[in-house]
Enzyme design. Structure first.
Site, PDB file in Angstrom:
ATOM      1  N   GLU A  54       0.855  -0.988   0.113  1.00 54.64           N
ATOM      2  CA  GLU A  54       0.111  -0.001   0.065  1.00 54.64           C
ATOM      3  C   GLU A  54       0.916   1.057  -0.019  1.00 54.64           C
ATOM      4  OE1 GLU A  54      -3.565   0.506   2.805  1.00 54.64           O
ATOM      5  OE2 GLU A  54      -2.257   2.187   3.497  1.00 54.64           O
TER       6      GLU A  54
ATOM      7  N   ALA B 110     -19.760   0.583   3.216  1.00 55.51           N
ATOM      8  CA  ALA B 110     -18.561   0.079   2.387  1.00 55.51           C
ATOM      9  C   ALA B 110     -19.390  -1.477   1.538  1.00 55.51           C
ATOM     10  CB  ALA B 110     -17.334  -0.479   3.149  1.00 55.51           C
TER      11      ALA B 110
ATOM     12  N   HIS C  21     -14.035  -3.935  15.044  1.00 55.96           N
ATOM     13  CA  HIS C  21     -13.966  -2.409  14.596  1.00 55.96           C
ATOM     14  C   HIS C  21     -14.440  -1.400  15.665  1.00 55.96           C
ATOM     15  CE1 HIS C  21     -15.550   1.150  12.211  1.00 55.96           C
ATOM     16  NE2 HIS C  21     -15.045   0.744  11.283  1.00 55.96           N
TER      17      HIS C  21
ATOM     18  N   ARG D 216       7.827   3.932   2.314  1.00 55.86           N
ATOM     19  CA  ARG D 216       9.195   3.790   2.342  1.00 55.86           C
ATOM     20  C   ARG D 216       9.637   2.263   1.999  1.00 55.86           C
ATOM     21  NH1 ARG D 216       8.145   6.932   6.851  1.00 55.86           N
ATOM     22  NH2 ARG D 216       7.829   5.248   8.226  1.00 55.86           N
TER      23      ARG D 216
END
Length: 317
Positions: A33, A144, A168, A291
């Site tokens: 990601e 969603a 959640h 990174r």
């Protein structure tokens, strides 16, 4: 001087990281990601990370969508550039927040017309408030699940969805989370990606429960090899991820020692992935934070090697 008798072993006494290096199991499948850049300097850093990780031949790479859709144009531009200029298979994050159905549908069609065939469908967070209270727009997608159904109506997309293995923050129970995931699958979701976690046993119990509920789509553990413990703690607190005491102990006293923090972060993430591989998981999704160094090292430990480079695509004019 007495020399103690040493127990002879065949190597099976080694830990999961060492066993991963033996290369006995299948080659892990990885995905990465990234976040869209905020300016020229961060764009340079992003593309350094993309180029560094590209030879590992990930299953896909995803690009995030800022809270409240704040990075809509930058996300689209980054995803399309990855498609045009690399050998990678990009997936675009998309949320329901601060947009009407018509606006979201327009984004979906734009991705389809650009050649993107994978969307990560998320409810999303309010603008400038990670983990803040969500209020759906009356003329928008409510969650969603609805977004997943809308995406699949517009095109034959691959749709990944999010899942919290530790409940959640807004959910009343694990059972409710499982019902929500089941509804997403019924709406067309093809893969679930977890947020980052450190409780491996809790993750395994959660996956066992969703399998017993009849949910068969792949579940990718989300791995975040973060070397800043302060930043990790702040992020974890906003989304309800428990930070174990052993992890805090590893980082204690290292505030002014970034190189050692990197080694600790890589060690912890490698151990987690190797343990999960021994539990039968062969897919790992890495939150890179744009990174590449830690992620590349962890992939190396897991047995993921570089593939011969593909013919470079021409850069967009």
């Amino acid at each position: 001087m007495m020399i103690p008798n040493r127990r002879k072993t065949d190597g099976t006494a080694l830990g999961p990281v060492a066993r991963a290096g033996a290369g006995v199991g299948p080659r892990p499948r990885v995905s990465f990601e990234f976040s869209p850049p905020k300016g020229p300097k961060s764009e340079e850093s992003l593309w350094e990370a993309i180029r560094r990780l590209e030879p590992l031949n990930p299953e896909f790479v995803s690009v995030t969508y800022g809270a409240g859709g704040s990075t809509r144009e930058r996300t689209h531009r980054t995803v399309v550039r990855i498609l045009k200029e690399t050998s990678l298979k990009p997936a675009a994050h998309l949320t329901c927040v601060e947009a009407s159905r018509d606006e979201v549908d327009e984004v979906i069609r734009d991705y389809w017309n650009a050649g993107i065939r994978h969307i990560v469908a998320l409810r999303g967070d309010p603008p400038g408030s990670l983990g803040g209270k969500y209020t759906p727009r009356p003329n928008g997608y409510q969650n969603a699940t609805e977004l997943t159904a809308g995406i699949r109506t517009i095109g034959d997309f691959e749709v990944s969805v999010g899942v919290y293995p530790q409940i959640h923050p807004e959910s009343p129970s694990v059972e409710h989370d499982i019902e929500v995931l089941k509804a997403k699958v019924d709406a067309g979701a093809t893969r679930a990606i977890t947020n980052f976690f450190f409780d491996i046993d809790g993750f395994l119990r959660f996956v066992d429960r969703i399998r017993r509920a009849g949910i068969e789509i792949p579940v990718l553990p989300g791995i975040m090899p973060v070397s800043s413990f302060e930043g990790l703690s702040n992020m974890a607190g906003r989304i309800g991820v428990a930070i174990p005491a052993w992890l805090a102990n590893h980082f204690e006293g290292l505030d002014a020692d970034p190189e050692t923090r990197k080694l600790v972060a890589a060690s912890v993430a490698s151990e987690m992935c190797a343990r999960l591989a021994e539990e039968g998981f062969n897919d790992f999704h890495f939150y890179t934070l744009n990174r590449a160094d830690l992620v590349y090292a962890i992939c190396r430990v897991l047995g993921v090697r570089e593939h011969p480079p593909a013919e470079p695509k021409e850069a967009a004019a």
